[in-house]
Structure formats: structure tokens, C-alpha cells
Design an enzyme around this catalytic site. Structure first.
Site, PDB file in Angstrom:
ATOM      1  N   GLY A 111       1.018  -1.179  -0.109  1.00  0.00           N
ATOM      2  CA  GLY A 111       0.344   0.208  -0.364  1.00  0.00           C
ATOM      3  C   GLY A 111       0.869   1.263  -0.155  1.00  0.00           C
TER       4      GLY A 111
ATOM      5  N   ASP B  51       7.806   4.562  -4.085  1.00  0.00           N
ATOM      6  CA  ASP B  51       7.378   5.049  -2.704  1.00  0.00           C
ATOM      7  C   ASP B  51       8.056   5.110  -1.782  1.00  0.00           C
ATOM      8  OD1 ASP B  51       4.488   4.180  -3.093  1.00  0.00           O
ATOM      9  OD2 ASP B  51       4.133   2.555  -3.103  1.00  0.00           O
TER      10      ASP B  51
END
Length: 306
Positions: free
Chosen positions: A42, A250
Site C-alpha cells: 500500500g 514509494d
């Protein structure tokens, strides 16, 4: 800026299923999987985890499944001192799940089930949480929620970084423009930045005129380009054997923000970001091979001082 800057990350927390194949199958055919693993992921959680390990005082806001607090994933947040007080627990929903299929050319196709993450828009923007931090990072998530959060952050005088990522496809053009207008930093890979330019009908200079002070375009093995109104900075990538590209972007954003919020130069920040992301690709999973601050510094200094 505080001695230990405070970062709020808003975005998905998901379970990742990572599948490796030789080649993507054609429509109406199948292919054998070389491997399949379930890992933590995520985009919001990935950024928060790397930021916290680097040393930022990090808070995470995600919409998670109602039983998430009993999970090992939640415990990993606690173990790394991530503030979870503002997590949104969604009754009757499982956690979001991303199924990522990688081929031997390091290309990737992602299937995403939003689950609890799809309920972001049902909840109020975290005014109190935004007030407690120095900077807000908007990762993949609901476009309207991210827009409202960017408006509140701007109202409170907070800096905002924005990474639409794979959710770029669900942003209406006007909503995309509005979030970029409220952003201090716009992140994207070369495909995403080019797509934003195409959607909004403007070039890099036009994007900078919308509001961001910094635009960062990552180009995989070709390095990174940082754009400002004063000029551009290009930095080579640190080449490492790539096992899995998932989560590298990320980690790059989290590492950049760590240096940026601690007052380092923009060139130092993208070099540090490149170093951290080079560790992530060496093992499968977004959070499997996060380096310590010392490991990242040693690799950065070794590569860029050569």
C-alpha cells in the site's frame, strides 16, 4: 523546521500479492507462475514505513479493515513508532489488496481491490492530524479525499507532496489540477508525469506555474530529473540487480522527504532517495529490504563520490 520533522502520510495500506511470470499471458490464455508471495504494501503504508525508519516522526492515515488492529501488519507500525491514532477502521470490509504481476523484463501489471480503502470518501478530512505535523504527503487514494486534505493542509500553511501513482487514471482532469495547485512537490515516474502533462494540456513549466515548487520525475534505470523554476537537476540511478521493482517509488518519495524536511539540498535529497530505493528492488516486497539510515548513506556516498 523542527529538529525532528513531523510527516503525515495519507494513502492506502494494503496486503500485496506479488506474482512472477516469464511473460504476461495473452487474452483468454493462462501462464504458470514462477512464484507468489503475500507481503505488506500500500503506497501510504510504504511511504510511512520508510519515512519512520529513516527518522521522521510519522503519522499514517489509511482506511483499513475492521480487524486490522489484530494483524501483524499493525504491529509492524507500532514496532517502528508510526502514529496510528488516526487510522480509519471500516466495519464489514477487509483490508485493501493489491495483486502485482511482474514479468522477466521488470514490467508490472497491478490489480487492486480497494476493500476498506474504497471508503475514504465517507470520512472527514483529519483537521487535527494535519495541524500536528509539518508536512503532508498524499499517496494513492480517493481523489476527492486527497483534494479536501490538500485544501486543509494549504489552509493551515502546511507543505504538501502529491503522488497520484497508479490512481492517476481515476482522477478527473479538474480534480487533478486542483490537487496539483495545492501541492509543494509533485512526484511521478516518467509515464505518470507525461500523462499528467497530456491530461492538463501543458508542459513542465505550465505545471510549475500551477503551484508546485518542485516536480520530480523518476525514470527507473535512467535516474531522476528534478524540475524547479530555477532549473533542473538530473541524477543517475544507483544500478543494482532488480529482483522486484514494487515499492521502489514509494521508498524514493519517503527518503526524499526525509532529506528535504531536514533542510538538505535538493541534489542531496534525490541522491539519498535513489540510494534507499536501490535497496528495495533487491528483494521481493515493498517493505522487505528497507535499509537503515547508515546503510543508505554508505551506499549513496560510495556511488556518488566515485
Amino acid at each position: 523546521m523542527d529538529e525532528n520533522p513531523k510527516l503525515l502520510v495519507i494513502g492506502h495500506t494494503a496486503s500485496d500479492v506479488i506474482i512472477q511470470v516469464n511473460d504476461f499471458p495473452k487474452i483468454n490464455t493462462s501462464t504458470h507462475m514462477g512464484s507468489m508471495k503475500k507481503l505488506y504494501g500500500g503506497a501510504g503504508a510504504n511511504v510511512a514505513m520508510v519515512a519512520a525508519i529513516c527518522g521522521l516522526d510519522t503519522t499514517l492515515i489509511s482506511a483499513v479493515g475492521e480487524n486490522f488492529k489484530q494483524s501483524d501488519y499493525y504491529k509492524s507500525f507500532e514496532d517502528n513508532n508510526i502514529d496510528t491514532d488516526y487510522l480509519i477502521y471500516v466495519e464489514g470490509e477487509p483490508n485493501a489488496t493489491a495483486i502485482m504481476v511482474n514479468n522477466d523484463n521488470s514490467d508490472q501489471v497491478t490489480y487492486f481491490y480497494e476493500g476498506a480503502g474504497g471508503k475514504f470518501s465517507n470520512y472527514d478530512v483529519p483537521v487535527e492530524a494535519i495541524g500536528k505535523v509539518d508536512f503532508v504527503h498524499l499517496a494513492t487514494g480517493d481523489p476527492d479525499y486527497n483534494w479536501k486534505a490538500s485544501c486543509e493542509a494549504k489552509r493551515q500553511g502546511k507543505g504538501v507532496s502529491f503522488d497520484p501513482g497508479q490512481d492517476l487514471t481515476i482522477y478527473p482532469a479538474e480534480r487533478l489540477r486542483q490537487v496539483i495547485e495545492n501541492s509543494t512537490i509533485l512526484f511521478g515516474n516518467n509515464y505518470e508525469i507525461d500523462r499528467i502533462i497530456n491530461i492538463l494540456g501543458m508542459d513542465i513549466d505550465g505545471l510549475l506555474d500551477l503551484g508546485p515548487e518542485i516536480i520530480i520525475k523518476t525514470c527507473r534505470e535512467n535516474g531522476s530529473i528534478l524540475y524547479t523554476r530555477e532549473g533542473n537537476i538530473t541524477v543517475d540511478a544507483i544500478s543494482r540487480p532488480a529482483v522486484d521493482p514494487t515499492g521502489a517509488g514509494d521508498s524514493y518519495k519517503a527518503a526524499f522527504l526525509y532529506y528535504y524536511l531536514n533542510g538538505k539540498s535538493l541534489e542531496e535529497a534525490i541522491k539519498f532517495a535513489s540510494s534507499v530505493s536501490s535497496f528495495i528492488v533487491e528483494k521481493q516486497g515493498c517493505q522487505t529490504n528497507i535499509p537503515s539510515l547508515q546503510q543508505a548513506l554508505e551506499r549513496m556516498n560510495s556511488f556518488y563520490d566515485d
